[in-house]
Enzyme design. Structure first.
Site, PDB file in Angstrom:
ATOM      1  N   GLU A   5       2.558  20.937  17.253  1.00  0.00           N
ATOM      2  CA  GLU A   5       1.809  20.145  16.511  1.00  0.00           C
ATOM      3  C   GLU A   5       2.417  19.873  15.159  1.00  0.00           C
ATOM      4  O   GLU A   5       2.708  20.724  14.586  1.00  0.00           O
ATOM      5  CB  GLU A   5       0.415  20.739  16.541  1.00  0.00           C
ATOM      6  CG  GLU A   5      -0.738  19.815  15.736  1.00  0.00           C
ATOM      7  CD  GLU A   5      -1.956  20.407  15.432  1.00  0.00           C
ATOM      8  OE1 GLU A   5      -2.130  21.682  15.301  1.00  0.00           O
ATOM      9  OE2 GLU A   5      -3.273  19.935  15.496  1.00  0.00           O
TER      10      GLU A   5
ATOM     11  N   HIS B  80       2.776  19.985  11.392  1.00  0.00           N
ATOM     12  CA  HIS B  80       2.293  20.700  10.274  1.00  0.00           C
ATOM     13  C   HIS B  80       2.709  20.345   8.905  1.00  0.00           C
ATOM     14  O   HIS B  80       3.307  21.170   8.127  1.00  0.00           O
ATOM     15  CB  HIS B  80       2.377  22.099  10.459  1.00  0.00           C
ATOM     16  CG  HIS B  80       1.399  22.850  11.496  1.00  0.00           C
ATOM     17  ND1 HIS B  80       1.415  22.418  12.895  1.00  0.00           N
ATOM     18  CD2 HIS B  80       0.391  23.498  11.356  1.00  0.00           C
ATOM     19  CE1 HIS B  80       0.388  23.232  13.359  1.00  0.00           C
ATOM     20  NE2 HIS B  80      -0.315  23.790  12.450  1.00  0.00           N
TER      21      HIS B  80
ATOM     22  N   ASP C 249       1.257  26.941  15.570  1.00  0.00           N
ATOM     23  CA  ASP C 249       0.458  27.352  16.211  1.00  0.00           C
ATOM     24  C   ASP C 249       0.835  28.492  17.092  1.00  0.00           C
ATOM     25  O   ASP C 249       0.380  29.434  17.628  1.00  0.00           O
ATOM     26  CB  ASP C 249      -0.352  26.482  16.825  1.00  0.00           C
ATOM     27  CG  ASP C 249      -1.229  25.494  15.867  1.00  0.00           C
ATOM     28  OD1 ASP C 249      -1.185  25.842  14.485  1.00  0.00           O
ATOM     29  OD2 ASP C 249      -2.064  24.731  15.939  1.00  0.00           O
TER      30      ASP C 249
ATOM     31  N   HIS D  86      -4.982  27.617  17.851  1.00  0.00           N
ATOM     32  CA  HIS D  86      -5.185  26.075  17.681  1.00  0.00           C
ATOM     33  C   HIS D  86      -6.681  25.868  17.827  1.00  0.00           C
ATOM     34  O   HIS D  86      -6.927  25.861  19.069  1.00  0.00           O
ATOM     35  CB  HIS D  86      -4.150  25.427  18.741  1.00  0.00           C
ATOM     36  CG  HIS D  86      -4.224  23.936  18.601  1.00  0.00           C
ATOM     37  ND1 HIS D  86      -3.742  23.255  17.649  1.00  0.00           N
ATOM     38  CD2 HIS D  86      -4.536  23.099  19.786  1.00  0.00           C
ATOM     39  CE1 HIS D  86      -4.036  21.813  17.848  1.00  0.00           C
ATOM     40  NE2 HIS D  86      -4.454  21.863  19.136  1.00  0.00           N
TER      41      HIS D  86
ATOM     42  N   GLU E 230      -8.542  23.225  18.442  1.00  0.00           N
ATOM     43  CA  GLU E 230      -8.859  22.244  19.600  1.00  0.00           C
ATOM     44  C   GLU E 230      -8.780  22.786  20.934  1.00  0.00           C
ATOM     45  O   GLU E 230      -9.285  22.487  21.776  1.00  0.00           O
ATOM     46  CB  GLU E 230      -8.002  20.961  19.320  1.00  0.00           C
ATOM     47  CG  GLU E 230      -8.362  20.160  18.252  1.00  0.00           C
ATOM     48  CD  GLU E 230      -7.585  20.539  16.974  1.00  0.00           C
ATOM     49  OE1 GLU E 230      -7.011  21.814  16.874  1.00  0.00           O
ATOM     50  OE2 GLU E 230      -7.402  19.648  16.147  1.00  0.00           O
TER      51      GLU E 230
ATOM     52  N   HIS F   6      -5.441  23.010   7.526  1.00  0.00           N
ATOM     53  CA  HIS F   6      -4.486  22.732   8.546  1.00  0.00           C
ATOM     54  C   HIS F   6      -3.047  22.540   7.720  1.00  0.00           C
ATOM     55  O   HIS F   6      -2.862  21.760   6.777  1.00  0.00           O
ATOM     56  CB  HIS F   6      -4.541  21.414   9.290  1.00  0.00           C
ATOM     57  CG  HIS F   6      -3.453  21.136  10.411  1.00  0.00           C
ATOM     58  ND1 HIS F   6      -3.543  21.853  11.441  1.00  0.00           N
ATOM     59  CD2 HIS F   6      -2.496  20.371   9.956  1.00  0.00           C
ATOM     60  CE1 HIS F   6      -2.404  21.297  12.188  1.00  0.00           C
ATOM     61  NE2 HIS F   6      -1.792  20.361  11.201  1.00  0.00           N
TER      62      HIS F   6
ATOM     63  N   GLU G 201      -2.402  29.033   7.015  1.00  0.00           N
ATOM     64  CA  GLU G 201      -1.217  28.954   7.951  1.00  0.00           C
ATOM     65  C   GLU G 201       0.177  29.013   7.347  1.00  0.00           C
ATOM     66  O   GLU G 201       0.888  29.641   7.822  1.00  0.00           O
ATOM     67  CB  GLU G 201      -1.310  27.525   8.871  1.00  0.00           C
ATOM     68  CG  GLU G 201      -2.425  27.444   9.675  1.00  0.00           C
ATOM     69  CD  GLU G 201      -2.532  26.296  10.629  1.00  0.00           C
ATOM     70  OE1 GLU G 201      -2.853  26.461  11.681  1.00  0.00           O
ATOM     71  OE2 GLU G 201      -1.980  25.243  10.204  1.00  0.00           O
TER      72      GLU G 201
END
Lengths: 251, 251, 251, 251, 251, 251
Positions: free
Chosen positions: A31, A33, A42, A117, A119, A171, A176
């Site tokens: 994903e 970032h 992630d 993650h 989701e 995010h 992170e």
């Protein structure tokens, strides 16, 4: 450093001896970032947490799932960014169900899924629910991430310079980025960390996705003030609390 | 009072004329809500919101989906309570996909889903994502609940006597009870509202589900201090904000 | 050494620039490989080939799928060995379909799947067939392994001391062991390589699986005479031929 | 009047006490019924029958399924009419399977499905067949509609002015209109009831659907001569016979 | 001649008496076989073998599945030839699973599937694997084709005039043509058998399928030198070996 | 006699030339038909009708589907009789969808499905509906059986000695027995035709299935008075009417 807990490195005879211990399945994502972090954030975080936890509890870490469920605009930037590779929910669900079935066939009874993650959660839980209905009380399934188990006061230690924007917007932001500085500093492009305004938290879902609700960089809140030290604070605190959860869940 | 916006009451010719307006699909749940509220709470709330919104925007309300996705212990009490009727995620997803397809076939281009059950969200969104990939830019899909669009200061107006326990624990608690007192007072057993300690918010998922993490009544936080007036405050504020979202989403 | 071709290490902006190049999806397995090799053999081989090929053609390597389709007794030892983690065929198929869809959404038109686990093939091909029906002529999909493209005379160079038992029985035997000695010598337990008689090739499928048709170690033919040099011969020859296939397939 | 038999109105404790009684799941449809009847006809009929039957047998009525399987031209007018909202067969099947599973988990052993939409039948029966294979002899499943159990001589009492056109064409015709006049007179537009010739019964299925085989109004046979008294005759007779079926099926 | 072993010809009472014997399910395909052979080649071969084997072991032959899994270019010519009718893998898999379930419900414990179409194999095996997990040790499932059980020296007896091109290319070539000359000479157009060069064996899969890798006739290797006598040699040898496999598998 | 219309007998080049004609897919069943008829009744009838119709319209008959959807007690005796082999609804549906897709890929635009087993209907129609949504107006799909198109007065010609019991109970009774006497007299055990009382028509569905509602023989109404002449009357009349339907459907 954590090579001894990796299922990947074991022969089948070595793995067979671990069946009464906890097997940990890390699930990440591929994903976007932002411009300062790589696509593997992630997955790196999921695997690094899993290894450290396995090391503490004499567990074994199964190969990571590097693809996760669909990124959403206001928690991950969403599907319009190249490099965000989204599985359908049913695919992730069946993948997790198959793996639980197989670990159980190999004699494991304590299966711990670590997802980094957000989701992913609903579809992993659906898989756990259906797998548990099949395997019954003898098999115990646990899912955590790294942010829900964190002690509340850690937020204060991390957000010393910028305010906490809420987890959805964290995010490619301070937490992170700090974790990646701690785990894989060589993958962080520090000079690409920008000052920026936070995205506005989502209060609805709309399709087709509105492009203008996510900052063009894909970052939802500024990563300024990130540091490896903050990464370590998160890791140490979250793991301490997770060990208590594991202890209770697999009693 | 809102009979004129119900698809159910229309002939096909009357319905055919509405195709350029917004069609609203309410999705509730059949789920335990403690000893003072009936199983239909989420469905009543979904439908009552949908009717009021349709009335404001000249929309049409499709028949409600009265069964939702699986209740979770620390957001709805979970599956162990009788009366909590849980659909599989795939079932809810396909149901929503089929309905979107059918509304589109009938010429509708503005489809608004209102869900009053938190756990529904991920599977409705999955359905919307797949339906949108199929129908493209001409069809606009919107999902909201009633809590995310609420103005932040409404929390202060509602939680005057008990502290806000967080949305996850607001199950059969002050907000839902107040909404039911406003919408359907005859279905609220006021004398069964109890003083109680809040449940502890969940930081992990574990299967088989641990029975002792949910209060025996199924209520996650006290409903004391609920009132129809508070219900009205929530409804008025949420609808005002939702109308803005609708306006933006279906521009 | 091949870090520059890994999608995992790229930011989304870096990845976006690669869309006219070949994206390579390595697919391995988590499967017993006897007492001298670890469970990750097929995944290591898939990834190492993918990286080398990407390096030659300026491609990008997507994160590996570390779990594959069900191991069969007379080509991989089968499901009765702990550590052999088998996905259902439908799961692998949907996983590959989802990934192809996502690569295409990100603009890629040349998608190359490299599988190092024989049993994966039918379900990857099914995924490719269905994906191709969806995406049409603009998207080109290619699948190879490392053994079918090998030049016939390489067999003679490798099997100097033991006779070639046929590809089905080349499980944890000379070719895979030599490849692991070349790619990851530290994971090969050389002293656990045994003299043994070959298993007998299968001429039928029978369920429930007969335990006595597979040697107890899980090795189907002796790995004696394996060497890193032989690994290199295989790698060099297979890649040379694969580059020609790629050239033709993505013209 | 029948509020006491509605699951919707019960708390979970009240519902839990009903587990040895019959639970009734009404299934209707959202389907065009000509210019004189609303889209909810099949749902109203299903629910009203279910309530009356539950009242007689001390049963409980679960929330209705308001969407049914695909309407066919010569039994319901078919999909080309706006307002006819068709579920795929698999969706209806899984919906019913999930609900049976959940009722069984809550301790119910006598599950009665009442469908008022002909086209639903095959997919409900498929769900029952698969659910029964899962739950075995302890769980008893029953499906009826209202027309098959009717006594043959009722036809003569109803069709005094127009001939009985056969059940397939009894769509928005005398029986359904009479039932709606009895159950919900305020929803019947009596002045829109027209003289008309019957549609011709179907002897084949053809796709794409031929538009010219269904009257433009969507009515398949004239509703002239409908009356609430005829509605009552049907209800009284069908329920009497259904009670005998229930008695035999759940002995 | 073999009418007495056909399930099709039996009444249910006659079939019921066979439940302790072996039931054979032949699976063929509907697939192009060049200008000299009809589309039913794989089905004819599957059924003729099944009948002869049943006759030897007092078994019963279930109705054949005449449609198989997708033909591939370099083992069957592939999907671009008219008359090649390809099932999706999931369809074939569920078909076989349903039939196994039904034979088991009727009391059969020895189920033998005979496939004469190479591409069917992976999906039949997946069905067997899942069915076996369901039915356990009491039900024994066996799959063979006719080429894997053949004695190695038969190749030499058959390929006296043309060299053996490998099994993949033996499509509409000497073995299949000889078998058809033996089983159904009236369906072989002998004057359409052509001299030709062999196709080149496949070393990869590429989609969209490349048209130029398969000879225009659909024949992959010359059928010259085919004869009914060679057909008989294959049949006699394969059946002899298959009887031994059956004996061992259903002991 | 009808060998020239069988797809099975054609080469791919011969089949390719038929693409503008009607392709007929016969669907039967493998189902008990009492002590006087074999299990293949529905398949024989489906194929024999298909061949005769194809002969009249210059069509082509695809290989039959010999397994159908689940037999029901009061229309086919149901699943408890050995020899009744029931596909799941989804399996039959996907089988038909795959075949329609493949015929369309081969250029056919007029696809006629002939089913001789009542229970197949709903799932074939579901397949047709979904296939038609995919292929649009250019592809025309038709389904008939042999009883719905029959002229009403034929009933009088057939039921001269026993009264017509209704189509549901015409299982292994006069019409099917007469058809088999006409098509395959050698498969009818005439001395096993018994006098018997008719079964009572079903007015509900109940699971688990009640064994005592079906006569022990599996015959639902007496086959006494059957004759090949009556079979011919049915065939001639039904085909005449079917030809008109085909003419209209494929105009």
């Amino acid at each position: 450093m954590f090579e001894h807990v990796k299922m990947n490195n074991m022969t089948w005879q070595e793995f067979a001896k671990k069946k009464d211990d906890v097997i940990i399945l890390p699930i990440g994502a591929t994903e976007q970032h932002g411009p300062h972090l790589p696509l593997c954030v992630d997955s790196v975080i999921a695997e690094e947490f899993a290894l450290r936890i396995a090391d503490k509890i004499n567990g074994v870490v199964a190969p990571i799932l590097s693809y996760g469920y669909k990124s959403k605009p206001l928690s991950g930037g969403g599907p319009l960014f190249p490099g965000t590779i989204d599985l359908n929910g049913a695919t992730l669900q069946h993948l997790v169900m198959d793996l639980i079935d197989e670990f159980v066939k190999d004699g494991f009874k304590k299966i711990y899924i670590f997802s980094a993650h957000f989701e992913n959660e609903a579809f992993i839980v659906e898989a756990m629910d259906l797998a548990s209905a099949k395997h019954g009380d003898k098999v115990q399934l646990l899912l955590t991430n790294w942010w829900d188990p964190m002690s509340p006061d850690v937020i204060d230690k991390i957000f010393t310079e910028v305010p906490f924007p809420g987890w959805a917007l964290e995010h490619a932001a301070v937490t992170e980025t700090s974790l990646m500085m701690y785990f894989r500093p060589e993958l962080v492009r520090e000079d690409a960390i920008l000052e920026m305004e936070n995205a506005k938290p989502g209060t609805y879902f709309r399709y087709p996705i509105e492009k203008d609700i996510v900052p063009e960089t894909g970052v939802l809140a500024s990563a300024k003030s990130s540091s490896p030290e903050k990464g370590k604070i998160i890791v140490d605190d979250a793991i301490e609390n997770i060990l208590k959860i594991i202890d209770k869940a697999f009693k």
